[in-house]
Each structure stands twice: as structure tokens, then as C-alpha cells.
Design a protein around this motif. Structure first.
Motif, short mmCIF file in Angstrom:
data_model
loop_
_atom_site.label_atom_id
_atom_site.label_comp_id
_atom_site.label_asym_id
_atom_site.label_seq_id
_atom_site.Cartn_x
_atom_site.Cartn_y
_atom_site.Cartn_z
N SER A 85 2.57 6.70 -6.80
CA SER A 85 1.57 7.61 -7.34
C SER A 85 1.96 9.08 -7.21
N VAL A 86 2.91 9.38 -6.33
CA VAL A 86 3.37 10.77 -6.18
C VAL A 86 4.77 10.97 -6.75
N GLY A 87 5.21 10.02 -7.57
CA GLY A 87 6.47 10.17 -8.28
C GLY A 87 7.72 9.71 -7.56
N ILE A 88 7.55 9.02 -6.44
CA ILE A 88 8.70 8.47 -5.73
C ILE A 88 8.77 7.00 -6.12
N GLU A 89 9.69 6.69 -7.05
CA GLU A 89 9.68 5.39 -7.71
C GLU A 89 10.82 4.47 -7.30
N SER A 90 11.65 4.91 -6.36
CA SER A 90 12.77 4.07 -5.93
C SER A 90 13.20 4.44 -4.52
N SER A 91 13.96 3.54 -3.91
CA SER A 91 14.48 3.84 -2.58
C SER A 91 15.41 5.05 -2.64
N GLU A 92 16.18 5.16 -3.71
CA GLU A 92 17.08 6.30 -3.85
C GLU A 92 16.31 7.61 -3.89
N LYS A 93 15.19 7.62 -4.61
CA LYS A 93 14.37 8.83 -4.70
C LYS A 93 13.77 9.16 -3.34
N LEU A 94 13.31 8.16 -2.59
CA LEU A 94 12.77 8.41 -1.26
C LEU A 94 13.84 9.01 -0.35
N ILE A 95 15.02 8.46 -0.41
CA ILE A 95 16.12 8.99 0.41
C ILE A 95 16.44 10.42 0.00
N GLU A 96 16.46 10.68 -1.30
CA GLU A 96 16.74 12.03 -1.82
C GLU A 96 15.68 13.04 -1.38
N VAL A 97 14.42 12.66 -1.49
CA VAL A 97 13.31 13.56 -1.13
C VAL A 97 13.21 13.71 0.38
N GLY A 98 13.54 12.66 1.11
CA GLY A 98 13.45 12.68 2.56
C GLY A 98 12.05 12.36 3.04
N ALA A 99 11.95 11.96 4.29
CA ALA A 99 10.66 11.58 4.86
C ALA A 99 9.67 12.74 4.85
N LYS A 100 10.13 13.92 5.23
CA LYS A 100 9.23 15.07 5.28
C LYS A 100 8.76 15.46 3.89
N GLY A 101 9.66 15.46 2.93
CA GLY A 101 9.29 15.80 1.56
C GLY A 101 8.31 14.80 0.98
N ALA A 102 8.56 13.53 1.23
CA ALA A 102 7.66 12.48 0.74
C ALA A 102 6.30 12.60 1.43
N PHE A 103 6.32 12.89 2.72
CA PHE A 103 5.07 13.03 3.47
C PHE A 103 4.24 14.20 2.91
N LEU A 104 4.90 15.29 2.59
CA LEU A 104 4.20 16.44 1.99
C LEU A 104 3.51 16.05 0.69
N LYS A 105 4.23 15.32 -0.15
CA LYS A 105 3.65 14.87 -1.42
C LYS A 105 2.45 13.96 -1.17
N LEU A 106 2.61 13.03 -0.23
CA LEU A 106 1.52 12.11 0.09
C LEU A 106 0.32 12.86 0.67
N LYS A 107 0.59 13.82 1.53
CA LYS A 107 -0.48 14.57 2.20
C LYS A 107 -1.33 15.34 1.18
N GLN A 108 -0.69 15.82 0.12
CA GLN A 108 -1.43 16.55 -0.91
C GLN A 108 -2.39 15.63 -1.66
N GLU A 135 0.82 -1.21 0.00
CA GLU A 135 0.00 0.00 0.00
C GLU A 135 0.86 1.27 0.00
N MET A 136 1.85 1.30 0.87
CA MET A 136 2.73 2.48 0.92
C MET A 136 3.52 2.60 -0.38
N GLU A 137 3.98 1.48 -0.91
CA GLU A 137 4.69 1.52 -2.18
C GLU A 137 3.81 2.14 -3.26
N ASN A 138 2.57 1.71 -3.36
CA ASN A 138 1.65 2.24 -4.37
C ASN A 138 1.43 3.74 -4.20
N LYS A 139 1.29 4.18 -2.95
CA LYS A 139 1.10 5.60 -2.70
C LYS A 139 2.33 6.40 -3.11
N LEU A 140 3.50 5.89 -2.76
CA LEU A 140 4.74 6.59 -3.13
C LEU A 140 4.89 6.66 -4.65
#
Length: 85
Positions: free
Chosen positions: A20-43, A13-18
């Protein structure tokens, strides 16, 4: 297929959500950071909550979300609370 599900705390489920907001890899998640990813998800998913933020932070640091330090959890909670204003 992404490698997100290979990260700690990230299920389908979390993978699908990520994805859907353009975070397509572990490297991208690390680059965006937890707060940045959370902001994208929250929108896109307004009901994501503090536990999701903990999950993302834990995934980035390869730590179970419930084992994050109290200092980290406090910082993340303040960030989450700020977004509610």
C-alpha cells in the motif's frame, strides 16, 4: 503477487501494508531500507511501532527480528524515538 511474504518476518498483513505504500518486492524493500520503509508506513499507519521496524530490518537481513544484535536494536530504537518528537 509479490515476493515479500517469502522474506523472513513478513506475513500477509505486513505485505499488504508494504504494498500500500509502494514497496512491491523484496528488492524494493532492500533498496528503500528498513528505516525508509518504516517512514512510509508511519505516514500511512501512524500506529506502527518499533517491533515493525525490527521486523523490516530482520526481513532485509534474513534474521528473525528478535535475534537482531543489541547494537542494531539500539540504533533502530533511537530512530523510532526520534520520529516521536
Amino acid at each position: 503477487m509479490s515476493d515479500l511474504k517469502l522474506m523472513m518476518n513478513i506475513g500477509k498483513e505486513m505485505e499488504n501494508k508494504l504494498l500500500s505504500v509502494g514497496i512491491e518486492s523484496s528488492e524494493k524493500l532492500i533498496e528503500v531500507g528498513a528505516k525508509g520503509a518504516f517512514l512510509k508506513l508511519k505516514q500511512k499507519y501512524p500506529k506502527v511501532c518499533l517491533v515493525h521496524l525490527y521486523t523490516l530490518e530482520g526481513a532485509i537481513h534474513n534474521t528473525e527480528y528478535n535475534r537482531l544484535s543489541e547494537e542494531t536494536k539500539k540504533d533502530l530504537k533511537e530512530f523510532s524515538d526520534f520520529l516521536k518528537k
